[in-house]
Design an enzyme around this catalytic site. Sequence first.
Site, short mmCIF file in Angstrom:
data_model
loop_
_atom_site.label_atom_id
_atom_site.label_comp_id
_atom_site.label_asym_id
_atom_site.label_seq_id
_atom_site.Cartn_x
_atom_site.Cartn_y
_atom_site.Cartn_z
N CYS A 179 0.84 -1.19 0.00
CA CYS A 179 0.00 0.00 0.00
C CYS A 179 0.87 1.25 0.00
CB CYS A 179 -0.91 0.00 1.23
SG CYS A 179 -2.05 1.41 1.30
N ASP A 207 0.47 3.78 1.74
CA ASP A 207 0.44 4.39 3.07
C ASP A 207 1.86 4.72 3.54
OD1 ASP A 207 0.33 4.62 6.05
OD2 ASP A 207 -1.78 4.13 5.73
N ARG A 265 3.15 5.06 6.31
CA ARG A 265 3.63 4.44 7.55
C ARG A 265 4.18 3.04 7.35
NH1 ARG A 265 -2.07 5.01 10.38
NH2 ARG A 265 -2.58 4.31 8.26
N HIS A 294 -2.43 -3.87 5.09
CA HIS A 294 -2.25 -3.48 6.49
C HIS A 294 -3.60 -3.19 7.12
CE1 HIS A 294 -2.85 0.97 6.02
NE2 HIS A 294 -2.54 0.68 4.78
N CYS A 342 -6.37 0.12 6.85
CA CYS A 342 -6.10 0.69 5.53
C CYS A 342 -7.16 1.73 5.16
CB CYS A 342 -6.07 -0.42 4.48
SG CYS A 342 -5.76 0.16 2.80
#
Length: 295
Positions: free
Chosen positions: A125, A127, A129, A181, A184
């Site tokens: 992803c 993302d 993080r 994750h 999400c």
Amino acid sequence: MFASRVGPSLSSLASARATALSLSSSLARPLLIHPTTTRAAASSFWRTLSSTSSTRQESTTPPSNTTSRNWRGMAQEDISRYLRQTHDRVFEDNKAWAAEQRSKDPDFFAKISAGQNPEYLWIGCSDSRIPAEQITGLQPGDAFVHRNIANLVCNTDLNAMSVITYAVEHLQVKHIVVCGHYGCGGVKAAMANKDLGILNPWLRNIRDVYRLHEKELDAIADESQRYDRLVELNVIEQVRNVVKTASVQKSYAQNRFPIVHGWVFGLHDGLLKDLEIDFEQILRDIQKIYNLTEN
């Protein structure tokens, strides 16, 4: 089927874009926001700015989060200074990183300049993080990485298809990891009953996953557990999509690799969960319809 209200979603992208456009038109220099900017770095900047700009207290108070109203309340020179500092910090950290690598191994850059031979293709992803190398301990050259919203593998996405083809046929990776994750935002946004504009066709792929597993998901009463399960099911379906590709099928028939895995990262504990997908069984099931091993 869908929850009427969910946590933070990608619908904030529209307001963020509008804010960026507003800022870029008012500043003398282009808007520069580096994706590695951290909340800690931002807080440090705000503290410094507050101590040196007592005449503009209303515009230098450290914000609890980065929203359009915080930025609009700042003086133009403060915004410019913040953007320049967060831009320059990346280059300072890069110099420090390069020096550290040379101190550990004087031949480090000569080695990676010679070419790449990664063991893994990582499909994750976008993302911020969940950086693949940091959470796995992998080093430069260990993983070929592709990331997008909600770690989707769509056969109409030429970017993803090109990455898989290159990784399998040219780099000859041994493992392909689809990693989602929990928490999400893409999955949550897909479950919201909202028109998200250009995001709609992309997120529809996640809604299709829900449709395929509707009975199982609707039977989960707890909303957070239902979302967690949808995250897992989305990873499993994207693994299936990877296995459907001709590159993966042909390579496995000839070389017995790559193996395709489905993992999920937990933001709450930093650990990876192996969904223990039976790759060979999925391959056999898929090839009843999607067999692409013959020329």
